[in-house]
Design a protein around this motif. Structure first.
Motif, PDB file in Angstrom:
ATOM      1  N   GLY A 514      32.553  30.713  38.563  1.00 44.87           N
ATOM      2  CA  GLY A 514      33.945  30.785  38.457  1.00 44.87           C
ATOM      3  C   GLY A 514      34.560  31.897  37.583  1.00 44.87           C
ATOM      4  N   GLU A 515      33.686  32.170  36.453  1.00 42.87           N
ATOM      5  CA  GLU A 515      34.255  33.177  35.595  1.00 42.87           C
ATOM      6  C   GLU A 515      34.142  34.581  36.392  1.00 42.87           C
ATOM      7  OE1 GLU A 515      33.051  35.006  31.186  1.00 42.87           O
ATOM      8  OE2 GLU A 515      32.258  33.019  31.792  1.00 42.87           O
ATOM      9  N   GLU A 516      33.106  34.649  36.996  1.00 45.50           N
ATOM     10  CA  GLU A 516      32.625  35.940  37.862  1.00 45.50           C
ATOM     11  C   GLU A 516      33.625  35.950  38.792  1.00 45.50           C
ATOM     12  OE1 GLU A 516      29.115  37.711  40.490  1.00 45.50           O
ATOM     13  OE2 GLU A 516      28.639  36.046  39.153  1.00 45.50           O
ATOM     14  N   VAL A 517      34.017  34.960  39.643  1.00 44.98           N
ATOM     15  CA  VAL A 517      35.097  35.019  40.661  1.00 44.98           C
ATOM     16  C   VAL A 517      36.442  35.427  40.222  1.00 44.98           C
ATOM     17  CG1 VAL A 517      36.350  33.464  42.521  1.00 44.98           C
ATOM     18  CG2 VAL A 517      33.909  33.291  42.138  1.00 44.98           C
ATOM     19  N   LEU A 518      36.895  34.751  39.100  1.00 42.13           N
ATOM     20  CA  LEU A 518      38.120  35.244  38.493  1.00 42.13           C
ATOM     21  C   LEU A 518      38.088  36.774  37.757  1.00 42.13           C
ATOM     22  CD1 LEU A 518      40.625  34.445  37.397  1.00 42.13           C
ATOM     23  CD2 LEU A 518      39.740  33.388  35.284  1.00 42.13           C
ATOM     24  N   ARG A 519      37.003  37.033  37.331  1.00 40.67           N
ATOM     25  CA  ARG A 519      36.900  38.493  36.764  1.00 40.67           C
ATOM     26  C   ARG A 519      37.253  39.267  37.891  1.00 40.67           C
ATOM     27  NH1 ARG A 519      34.932  39.976  32.078  1.00 40.67           N
ATOM     28  NH2 ARG A 519      33.618  38.122  31.636  1.00 40.67           N
ATOM     29  N   ASN A 520      36.229  39.428  39.042  1.00 41.77           N
ATOM     30  CA  ASN A 520      36.298  39.907  40.234  1.00 41.77           C
ATOM     31  C   ASN A 520      37.738  40.174  40.721  1.00 41.77           C
ATOM     32  OD1 ASN A 520      33.852  40.848  39.751  1.00 41.77           O
ATOM     33  ND2 ASN A 520      32.928  39.390  41.248  1.00 41.77           N
ATOM     34  N   PHE A 521      38.454  38.814  41.020  1.00 37.61           N
ATOM     35  CA  PHE A 521      39.648  38.790  41.383  1.00 37.61           C
ATOM     36  C   PHE A 521      40.713  39.634  40.644  1.00 37.61           C
ATOM     37  CE2 PHE A 521      43.857  36.750  41.634  1.00 37.61           C
ATOM     38  CZ  PHE A 521      44.349  36.614  42.649  1.00 37.61           C
ATOM     39  N   LEU A 522      40.861  39.441  39.265  1.00 37.75           N
ATOM     40  CA  LEU A 522      41.686  40.391  38.388  1.00 37.75           C
ATOM     41  C   LEU A 522      41.341  41.561  38.706  1.00 37.75           C
ATOM     42  CD1 LEU A 522      41.372  37.700  35.038  1.00 37.75           C
ATOM     43  CD2 LEU A 522      43.493  38.157  36.935  1.00 37.75           C
ATOM     44  N   ALA A 523      40.036  41.983  38.562  1.00 35.82           N
ATOM     45  CA  ALA A 523      39.833  43.595  38.598  1.00 35.82           C
ATOM     46  C   ALA A 523      40.363  44.205  39.866  1.00 35.82           C
ATOM     47  CB  ALA A 523      38.213  43.810  38.474  1.00 35.82           C
ATOM     48  N   ASN A 524      40.243  43.498  40.989  1.00 32.69           N
ATOM     49  CA  ASN A 524      40.600  43.990  42.329  1.00 32.69           C
ATOM     50  C   ASN A 524      42.453  44.113  42.143  1.00 32.69           C
ATOM     51  OD1 ASN A 524      38.329  44.007  43.545  1.00 32.69           O
ATOM     52  ND2 ASN A 524      38.463  42.028  44.431  1.00 32.69           N
ATOM     53  N   ASN A 525      42.983  43.435  41.141  1.00 29.66           N
ATOM     54  CA  ASN A 525      44.545  43.328  41.191  1.00 29.66           C
ATOM     55  C   ASN A 525      44.878  44.328  39.918  1.00 29.66           C
ATOM     56  OD1 ASN A 525      45.691  41.781  43.316  1.00 29.66           O
ATOM     57  ND2 ASN A 525      43.842  40.615  42.647  1.00 29.66           N
ATOM     58  N   ASP A 526      43.999  44.863  39.548  1.00 28.89           N
ATOM     59  CA  ASP A 526      44.329  45.842  38.278  1.00 28.89           C
ATOM     60  C   ASP A 526      44.596  45.149  36.985  1.00 28.89           C
ATOM     61  OD1 ASP A 526      43.885  48.010  39.679  1.00 28.89           O
ATOM     62  OD2 ASP A 526      45.763  47.843  40.466  1.00 28.89           O
ATOM     63  N   MET A 527      43.849  43.865  36.924  1.00 28.97           N
ATOM     64  CA  MET A 527      43.971  43.157  35.485  1.00 28.97           C
ATOM     65  C   MET A 527      42.769  43.102  35.014  1.00 28.97           C
ATOM     66  SD  MET A 527      46.949  40.529  36.672  1.00 28.97           S
ATOM     67  CE  MET A 527      47.228  39.838  35.201  1.00 28.97           C
ATOM     68  N   LYS A 528      42.787  42.698  33.659  1.00 33.39           N
ATOM     69  CA  LYS A 528      41.441  42.268  32.841  1.00 33.39           C
ATOM     70  C   LYS A 528      41.645  41.025  32.441  1.00 33.39           C
ATOM     71  CE  LYS A 528      40.187  46.731  31.229  1.00 33.39           C
ATOM     72  NZ  LYS A 528      39.572  47.650  29.963  1.00 33.39           N
ATOM     73  N   LEU A 529      40.344  40.061  32.381  1.00 33.11           N
ATOM     74  CA  LEU A 529      40.017  38.980  31.858  1.00 33.11           C
ATOM     75  C   LEU A 529      40.157  38.901  30.553  1.00 33.11           C
ATOM     76  CD1 LEU A 529      39.274  35.936  32.725  1.00 33.11           C
ATOM     77  CD2 LEU A 529      37.097  36.535  32.269  1.00 33.11           C
ATOM     78  N   SER A 530      41.057  37.901  29.982  1.00 31.51           N
ATOM     79  CA  SER A 530      41.295  37.683  28.673  1.00 31.51           C
ATOM     80  C   SER A 530      41.609  36.189  28.182  1.00 31.51           C
ATOM     81  CB  SER A 530      42.543  38.442  28.148  1.00 31.51           C
ATOM     82  OG  SER A 530      43.714  37.890  28.801  1.00 31.51           O
ATOM     83  N   GLY A 531      41.419  35.851  27.041  1.00 26.25           N
ATOM     84  CA  GLY A 531      41.823  34.498  26.834  1.00 26.25           C
ATOM     85  C   GLY A 531      43.112  33.995  27.211  1.00 26.25           C
TER      86      GLY A 531
END
Length: 759
Positions: A514-531
């Protein structure tokens, strides 16, 4: 004894002399008990340990006012006299509080008394201060170390049980909130462990003392009723035993006949479980025949001979025969039981056992030191098997000690059944065990890949509850895997621990995905994973935790799409009137709660100092700030306690509530003693159960009684009939338990109503 603030030298000297005399007398009694046992004489070592402990605790007093050293002596006395332990355990018991009150280390103790005594002292110290003490550290690894230490040297837990028993015997000097904490812990952990180790006498006393402090009125009532009925019981024994004595005398058996009276706690449990008064508990009295065999190698045969002789005098009950000789209980208990019909028309239970079996029943495996006969009929590996099962549970990492505690407890108090493998091998399982439990008991692989089972050659599901005598064959498939719903019917500690461990591993894998899917999804939308982003998404998708959010994404329960990005970037946030809905609903809920007087949010300033109070008085004002928990729904008149949650909410529970028992054990420092003072102002909902013989007019009669109860509000009534018997449930609002008793009494006066009880 009240002493002045500045005692005179003479008064001080006199007090010291009295203390010294008391201490020496207690220690001499311990030595006398030890010297009367079969253990090797190591008086010098015990005296050395006593002198060290005495010096360490010099000038320290218990809350009761007596010199502290009397406590270690009393613990050693119990370990020696009531459990049967030897010099190593006696020394460890005398020194069990040594490390806390002195600068001596475990290494120092090892040099002075040897590594065995030092290791036992360290183990007992860890239990006292680490797991169950005021500094309770519910760290899984610490608890695991304790259990592993217990399995390496069982004397650690035996001394802790001795320590707990003496603390329970002197509990009256503690504050009520501490009494509830210690009593709850004792019932939840120590009494079951004592039972599992065969310490029946100690188990019974621990239960009764816990009962005495948790439900003092019920305890006194049962003691009073036992006292009032002793003449009747004596009369039963006087008529029942002469014929037995005559028969056994003719057979040349060397025996004694004892009367066994059911303990107050056991009586109370039966009354609660079956909703019956004291007068309807019919197995209060049992007769115990204890014989000394002429030849110990044939004591089983003699047991059956005595049983056969009894069947010639009295008629045995056809379904109550229990043979604990051929298949001893896992704590070593052996005996023959059955219930016989007396000439006065009363069923009386009779237990037949040898003097060796009687000792084992009272003090457990420690009694085996008296009977070194290799032919004695007892499998001494049973204790090792149980300890091995504890070690097996510890193999899997447990992030939460409370889960571990619950799983270990499943290995304790449990009636047993005997089942057979396909090859005819006998296996002992706890009563209520399922086919899935059986599969896990054979091997973890079988359990994890279990499809179902054949019981007595008939296909059954995994949830099938086994019965004594069943022959079980496990069916497996490599394509089968552990399912979360298995926890609904897995009952044994091993099965639940293995299932939980598998589910945790699977959960961690899905969280990572789930963390990997979310990280890739955000990266594809020019966003970074954060708390901050995870926290926003958690609230948006109503997940209880960040882990749950990631798990749901990894399990494809949450699909990340354009709406997710719009939400994170703050677009389309103006939702018209709907944006006011959450706050509006929140205020409405708060208003409703305030109106009902049961607000779920207490004032932290109000509750933060509550646990310093001896007893919290529950009047109308206080009750409006509390939550009355639905798990047990206490009302005025019930024995209750308060529990302060982490959020600063004061919850009220019945003291006998299962949830309250866990809270007392786990979070004892948050427990508050309470007493009611409501003066019949507030109404409380209760449920009543009513049963009887269905007949014309019975519904009208019930309605008529309820109609006349003008002080109470009847909220709901349902009645069902089946084969001439009716059952019903009533919900009524009353002021207290006295009102409940009054309503039940009036309902029971109706013709054909046989039972009316509070649920």
């Amino acid at each position: 004894m009240n002493t002045p603030n500045i005692p005179t030298t003479n008064a001080k000297s006199q007090q010291e002399q009295q203390d010294e005399a008391m201490i020496n007398a207690a220690f001499q009694h311990l030595l006398d008990t030890y010297l009367a046992s079969n253990h090797r004489r190591k008086v010098e070592l015990i005296t050395k340990a006593f002198n060290f402990a005495k010096e360490a605790h010099k000038g320290v007093r218990r809350r009761s006012g007596e010199p502290y050293i009397l406590h270690p002596i009393a613990v050693a006395q119990i370990a020696c006299g009531e459990i049967g332990l030897g010099s190593t355990s006696i020394c460890a018991a005398l020194l069990h509080d040594f490390e806390e009150d002195t600068d001596y280390t475990n290494e120092d103790l090892s040099n002075l008394f040897g590594p065995k005594i030092a290791n036992i002292v360290e183990g007992v110290t860890k239990i006292s201060g680490g797991i169950f003490g005021d500094r309770a550290s519910l760290q899984a690894e610490t608890f695991k170390k304790l259990l592993l230490m217990m399995s390496d040297d069982i004397r650690v837990i035996l001394i802790k049980i001795s320590d707990r028993l003496h603390n329970m015997r002197t509990l009256s000097s503690m504050l009520p909130s501490k009494q509830y904490k210690i009593a709850g812990e004792t019932l939840y952990i120590f009494a079951p462990i004592a039972d599992r180790l065969g310490l029946n006498k100690i188990k019974t006393e621990l239960e009764d003392l816990s009962f005495k402090y948790e439900h003092p009125d019920d305890y006194k009532t049962i003691l009073q009723k036992l006292d009032e009925s002793h003449v009747e019981r004596d009369d039963v024994i006087a008529h029942f035993t002469p014929a037995i004595r005559e028969k056994l005398d003719r057979m040349g058996v060397k025996y004694t006949i004892k009367a066994r009276i059911k303990s107050p706690y056991s009586i109370w449990c039966k009354m609660q479980k079956k909703h019956i008064p004291f007068e309807e508990v019919f197995d209060i009295l049992a007769i115990r025949i204890v014989f000394t065999p002429a030849d110990r190698t044939h004591e089983k045969d003699e047991c059956f001979r005595i049983y056969s002789a009894l069947t010639e005098i009295y008629k045995p009950h056809p379904t109550r025969f229990r043979d604990w000789l051929s298949n001893p209980k896992t704590n070593g208990y052996q005996a023959l039981h059955n219930t016989f019909m007396s000439k006065q028309g009363k069923w009386i239970e009779v237990q037949i056992r040898s003097d060796r079996m009687d000792d084992i029943a009272e003090v457990g495996f420690a009694a085996h030191w008296k009977y070194k006969d290799k032919d004695a009929a007892y499998d001494e590996n049973e204790l090792d098997k149980w300890l091995d099962s504890i070690k097996e549970i510890l193999d899997d990492p447990q992030p939460d000690t409370l889960d571990l505690l619950d799983n270990i407890k499943l290995n304790l108090y449990a009636s047993e059944i005997m089942v057979f493998t396909p090859k005819g091998d006998l296996k002992t399982m706890p009563k209520g065990a399922t086919a899935l439990d059986f599969a896990y008991s054979i091997h973890s692989f079988l359990g994890s890949h279990c499809l179902g089972a054949k019981v007595n050659h008939r296909l059954v599901p995994l949830s099938y509850v086994l019965r004594s005598g069943d022959q079980v064959e496990v069916l497996t498939s490599r394509n089968q895997h552990v399912q979360p719903e298995w926890l609904n019917f897995a009952t044994t500690a091993k099965a639940r621990a293995k299932i939980q461990a598998y589910l945790r591993r699977e959960s961690r894998d899905k969280q990572k995905r789930g963390e990997e899917v979310l990280r890739n999804f955000l990266a594809n939308n020019d966003m970074k994973l954060s708390g901050g982003i995870i926290d926003k998404l958690r609230r948006h998708y109503h997940a209880l935790s960040n882990d749950e959010l990631l798990f749901n994404i990894g399990d494809d329960k949450i699909t990340l799409n354009d709406d997710t990005i719009n939400f994170l970037q703050g677009r389309n946030q103006n939702r018209g009137w709907r944006r006011f809905l959450p706050s509006f609903m929140g205020k409405a809920d708060d208003a409703a709660n305030t109106k009902e007087g049961t607000s779920n949010v207490a004032d932290p300033n109000w509750v933060k100092n509550l646990n310093r109070k001896e007893i919290l008085v529950l009047d109308e004002e206080v009750l409006r700030k509390c939550t009355i928990e639905p798990c047990c729904s206490p009302i005025p008149g019930d024995d209750v306690l308060g529990y302060i949650t982490d959020d600063g909410v004061l919850q009220l529970h019945k003291r006998s509530c299962e949830e309250a028992v866990k809270l007392k054990t786990r979070y004892g420092n948050n427990i508050i003693a309470c007493r009611w003072d409501t003066h019949k102002v507030l109404l409380f909902d209760v449920q009543l159960e009513i049963r009887g013989v269905d007949s014309q007019g019975v519904l009208y009669a019930i309605a008529d009684v309820l109609h006349k109860l003008t002080h109470f509000i009847v909220k709901r009534i349902t009645l069902d009939t089946d084969d001439g018997i009716f059952e019903g449930r009533l919900t009524i609002s009353v002021y207290d338990t006295e009102d409940v008793e009054n309503v039940c009494a009036q309902l029971k006066q109706i013709e054909n109503v046989t039972e009316a009880v509070r649920v």
